[in-house]
Design an enzyme around this catalytic site. Structure first.
Site, PDB file in Angstrom:
ATOM      1  N   GLY A   8      43.734  28.372  52.410  1.00 39.82           N
ATOM      2  CA  GLY A   8      43.554  29.730  51.877  1.00 39.82           C
ATOM      3  C   GLY A   8      42.707  30.583  52.798  1.00 39.82           C
ATOM      4  N   TYR A 153      41.996  26.772  34.597  1.00 42.57           N
ATOM      5  CA  TYR A 153      41.162  26.922  35.805  1.00 42.57           C
ATOM      6  C   TYR A 153      39.881  26.087  35.675  1.00 42.57           C
ATOM      7  CZ  TYR A 153      38.819  29.738  39.492  1.00 42.57           C
ATOM      8  OH  TYR A 153      38.162  30.182  40.619  1.00 42.57           O
TER       9      TYR A 153
HETATM   10  P1  NAP Z   1      41.928  35.349  47.055  1.00 43.45           P
HETATM   11  O1  NAP Z   1      41.233  36.513  47.646  1.00 43.45           O
HETATM   12  O2  NAP Z   1      42.931  35.542  45.972  1.00 43.45           O
HETATM   13  O3  NAP Z   1      42.580  34.498  48.258  1.00 43.45           O
HETATM   14  C1  NAP Z   1      43.282  33.331  47.952  1.00 43.45           C
HETATM   15  C2  NAP Z   1      43.617  32.609  49.232  1.00 43.45           C
HETATM   16  O4  NAP Z   1      44.238  31.360  48.883  1.00 43.45           O
HETATM   17  C3  NAP Z   1      44.636  33.354  50.085  1.00 43.45           C
HETATM   18  O5  NAP Z   1      44.373  33.066  51.430  1.00 43.45           O
HETATM   19  C4  NAP Z   1      45.978  32.741  49.647  1.00 43.45           C
HETATM   20  O6  NAP Z   1      46.994  32.796  50.635  1.00 43.45           O
HETATM   21  C5  NAP Z   1      45.539  31.306  49.445  1.00 43.45           C
HETATM   22  N1  NAP Z   1      46.416  30.578  48.531  1.00 43.45           N
HETATM   23  C6  NAP Z   1      46.635  30.783  47.213  1.00 43.45           C
HETATM   24  N2  NAP Z   1      47.534  29.913  46.742  1.00 43.45           N
HETATM   25  C7  NAP Z   1      47.890  29.129  47.787  1.00 43.45           C
HETATM   26  C8  NAP Z   1      48.792  28.057  47.954  1.00 43.45           C
HETATM   27  N3  NAP Z   1      49.521  27.598  46.919  1.00 43.45           N
HETATM   28  N4  NAP Z   1      48.930  27.493  49.182  1.00 43.45           N
HETATM   29  C9  NAP Z   1      48.205  27.939  50.234  1.00 43.45           C
HETATM   30  N5  NAP Z   1      47.328  28.970  50.145  1.00 43.45           N
HETATM   31  C10 NAP Z   1      47.180  29.553  48.936  1.00 43.45           C
HETATM   32  O7  NAP Z   1      40.871  34.301  46.437  1.00 43.45           O
HETATM   33  P2  NAP Z   1      39.295  34.129  46.711  1.00 43.45           P
HETATM   34  O8  NAP Z   1      38.580  34.960  45.716  1.00 43.45           O
HETATM   35  O9  NAP Z   1      38.988  34.252  48.150  1.00 43.45           O
HETATM   36  O10 NAP Z   1      39.159  32.608  46.242  1.00 43.45           O
HETATM   37  C11 NAP Z   1      38.967  31.535  47.149  1.00 43.45           C
HETATM   38  C12 NAP Z   1      38.500  30.324  46.352  1.00 43.45           C
HETATM   39  O11 NAP Z   1      37.282  30.644  45.690  1.00 43.45           O
HETATM   40  C13 NAP Z   1      39.473  29.888  45.258  1.00 43.45           C
HETATM   41  O12 NAP Z   1      39.512  28.489  45.176  1.00 43.45           O
HETATM   42  C14 NAP Z   1      38.853  30.470  43.998  1.00 43.45           C
HETATM   43  O13 NAP Z   1      39.233  29.741  42.854  1.00 43.45           O
HETATM   44  C15 NAP Z   1      37.385  30.339  44.317  1.00 43.45           C
HETATM   45  N6  NAP Z   1      36.518  31.228  43.550  1.00 43.45           N
HETATM   46  C16 NAP Z   1      36.571  32.584  43.702  1.00 43.45           C
HETATM   47  C17 NAP Z   1      35.712  33.395  42.963  1.00 43.45           C
HETATM   48  C18 NAP Z   1      35.709  34.896  43.066  1.00 43.45           C
HETATM   49  O14 NAP Z   1      34.962  35.533  42.324  1.00 43.45           O
HETATM   50  N7  NAP Z   1      36.476  35.507  43.965  1.00 43.45           N
HETATM   51  C19 NAP Z   1      34.807  32.811  42.067  1.00 43.45           C
HETATM   52  C20 NAP Z   1      34.770  31.433  41.946  1.00 43.45           C
HETATM   53  C21 NAP Z   1      35.611  30.646  42.710  1.00 43.45           C
HETATM   54  P3  NAP Z   1      48.013  34.078  50.758  1.00 43.45           P
HETATM   55  O15 NAP Z   1      47.203  35.193  51.372  1.00 43.45           O
HETATM   56  O16 NAP Z   1      49.083  33.600  51.656  1.00 43.45           O
HETATM   57  O17 NAP Z   1      48.449  34.394  49.366  1.00 43.45           O
END
Ligand code: NAP
Length: 242
Positions: A8, A153
């Site tokens: 990701g 989740y």
């Molecule tokens: P985001 O901005 O939605 O980015 C998600 C990333 O994951 C993108 O690079 C996406 O690729 C990739 N991805 C999603 N599904 C995938 C799959 N099936 N195979 C390969 N790549 C995949 O999310 P984020 O906020 O940065 O979140 C990153 C991590 O932090 C996640 O595990 C999330 O659960 C965790 N998290 C986030 C928050 C928050 O507040 N943002 C809080 C707690 C935990 P594409 O660009 O190709 O779609």
């Protein structure tokens, strides 16, 4: 050359992690699912900062794609070892359990939890043989506390936390560490529809966090400096404790 795989890595927290891990001197392998432009942008930013990297497009929820991509890479790089793995890719599909669709339960479990199993299992063998490895899993406050509307989740992230603690004990003697970071509310595409002005009242620091603030902690845990830290979960949430 030292190699690190970040899942990701095209957007959000993963993009920042790629930049920070490249700063540690790693050639970063940037995984993503579909967003070619954003993945290219991450790679360009890494290169512009003086680092090196490559793209590796596969769906982390698909065991065959994982196996094929990692086997292809190994065939091209037979003597190289991926010694840092950051399991960051994740999705959420929120609904109260009575409204939750079966496919949303499965998608979230496959993408956030099963991916940890398949990717880690594939790469850990080399780390054990090499007697060095760093695995950092990006989980969530939901996986510690549980949040309403997120049974899928919360189950997935809680599962990764428990699996990390178990695995940390399995591989500790081999100098392979396994840790988690648990972000609260971080400004990314995943949270863009949330009302920061409303929610910040719940947060002692009165703001959402930035991706870089998560990536800095991940980079520390992925570095050789974190040599005596394993089986841990570090919260990054501005004081929003359970
Ligand atoms: P985001 O901005 O939605 O980015 C998600 C990333 O994951 C993108 O690079 C996406 O690729 C990739 N991805 C999603 N599904 C995938 C799959 N099936 N195979 C390969 N790549 C995949 O999310 P984020 O906020 O940065 O979140 C990153 C991590 O932090 C996640 O595990 C999330 O659960 C965790 N998290 C986030 C928050 C928050 O507040 N943002 C809080 C707690 C935990 P594409 O660009 O190709 O779609």
């Amino acid at each position: 050359m030292k190699f690190a795989l970040i899942t990701g890595g095209s957007r959000g927290i993963g993009k920042s992690i790629c930049l920070k891990i490249a700063e540690l001197g790693y050639h970063v392998i940037i995984n993503y699912r579909s967003n070619d432009n954003e993945a290219e942008d991450t790679l360009n930013q890494v290169k512009n900062a003086g680092g090196s990297g490559e793209l590796m497009k596969f769906d982390v929820s698909n065991p065959d794609e994982i196996r094929n991509s990692l086997n292809n890479w190994k065939e091209k790089n037979p003597d190289s070892i991926i010694e840092v793995l950051i399991n960051n890719a994740g999705i959420r599909k929120d609904a109260l359990i009575v409204w939750m669709k079966d496919e949303d339960w499965k998608d979230v479990l496959n993408t956030n939890l099963d991916s940890f199993y398949y990717i880690t299992k594939h790469l850990i063998q080399d780390m054990i043989v090499n007697k060095y490895g760093r695995i950092v899993n990006v989980v969530s406050l939901s996986g510690i506390k549980g949040l309403p509307g997120q049974t899928n989740y919360s189950a997935a992230k809680g599962g990764v936390i428990a699996a990390s603690k178990a695995l940390a004990q399995e591989v500790a003697k081999k100098n392979v560490t396994v840790n988690c970071v648990a972000p609260g509310f971080i400004k990314t595409d995943m949270t863009k529809e949330l009302e920061e002005n409303e929610l910040k009242r719940l947060i002692p620091m009165s703001r959402f966090g930035n991706a870089e603030e998560v990536a800095d902690v991940v980079a520390f845990l992925a570095s050789s400096k974190a040599s005596y830290v394993t089986g841990e979960v570090i919260s990054i949430n501005g004081g929003l404790y359970t």
